[in-house]
Design a protein around this motif. Sequence first.
Motif, PDB file in Angstrom:
ATOM      1  N   SER A 128      88.676 -60.102 -57.661  1.00 47.33           N
ATOM      2  CA  SER A 128      89.639 -60.101 -56.563  1.00 47.33           C
ATOM      3  C   SER A 128      89.670 -61.474 -55.915  1.00 47.33           C
ATOM      4  O   SER A 128      88.616 -62.040 -55.603  1.00 47.33           O
ATOM      5  N   PRO A 129      90.867 -62.035 -55.691  1.00 48.54           N
ATOM      6  CA  PRO A 129      90.942 -63.342 -55.023  1.00 48.54           C
ATOM      7  C   PRO A 129      90.325 -63.351 -53.630  1.00 48.54           C
ATOM      8  O   PRO A 129      89.952 -64.414 -53.126  1.00 48.54           O
ATOM      9  N   SER A 130      90.194 -62.188 -53.021  1.00 43.59           N
ATOM     10  CA  SER A 130      89.607 -62.143 -51.681  1.00 43.59           C
ATOM     11  C   SER A 130      88.102 -62.364 -51.695  1.00 43.59           C
ATOM     12  O   SER A 130      87.518 -62.728 -50.670  1.00 43.59           O
ATOM     13  N   SER A 131      87.462 -62.156 -52.839  1.00 38.79           N
ATOM     14  CA  SER A 131      86.011 -62.328 -52.927  1.00 38.79           C
ATOM     15  C   SER A 131      85.606 -63.421 -53.909  1.00 38.79           C
ATOM     16  O   SER A 131      84.712 -64.211 -53.626  1.00 38.79           O
ATOM     17  N   LYS A 133      86.165 -66.782 -55.287  1.00 38.18           N
ATOM     18  CA  LYS A 133      86.887 -67.954 -54.815  1.00 38.18           C
ATOM     19  C   LYS A 133      87.130 -68.997 -55.890  1.00 38.18           C
ATOM     20  O   LYS A 133      87.908 -69.929 -55.677  1.00 38.18           O
TER      21      LYS A 133
END
Length: 273
Positions: A128-131, A133
């Motif tokens: 996930s791009p939220s985690s 990086k």
Amino acid sequence: MLLALAPPSSQSRGVLRPQEPGSTVLVAGATGGVGQLLTAKLLERGYQVKALSRSREKVQQLLGEAPGLEVVIADLRDPSSLPAAVEGCAAVCCCTGTTAFPSKRWDGGNGPEQTDFVSVRNLIQACSPSSVKRFVLTTSAGVQRYNQLPFSILNLFGVLKYKRRGEQELEQSGLTYTIMRPNRLTDGPYTSYDLNTLLKGTAGVRQDVQLSLKDDLQGETSRIAVAEAIVQSLMLEAAENHAFALTSSTGSGPGQDPAKWKQLFESLLPARV
């Protein structure tokens, strides 16, 4: 793991970025030549490393045990096994690969399509791009030249075509990425090392690194240089969302000097106004 809090900044906002030692990096292909060196270098710099493998015994045989190293058992061909492996990782480095021509390594569904495309796609989709990086993918020179000699011979069974399809999955994923495209790999490790001797047991004179934003380099590339380039790319904004052809020649090159690597990567980008 407890982390010391720092005052928020425009860069970190109090959260470890993937380029900061102390954050956790997943290494897929940790038992391969580049993956072994990468794992050792990351641990040496203070990162926490998850070494992904289908075989705990193989990881222990090749890497031994070290503070900061965690073995995670997963199969890149099985998407259901990957979310737990990726959990808690700020960066993912994928160094997987198989032989270009039929060999025993293809047994059990490990040919180019499954290894270089399907498995890579599964790993990307687990992130996930939220985690996560930064996602660093190592492929090969020739991925955009596989209809030209000599790469057309190397691609007879599709290895370069499938590596390029893996790249495209990453480029379209929404993840912040870096792609490394080394030429024919040289230098060790050729045999098993534990982490205490891995860095001492490998040496090479081809450490003068050349980078290009085009798939246009010829020659050979030291595995040591590839592993170092991956580590350094985690720390550099200039490496974000680009694919780099990578070759090396005789000379000491940038070594482990972050300033020299920064200059090398930034020299390829347009000057900022």
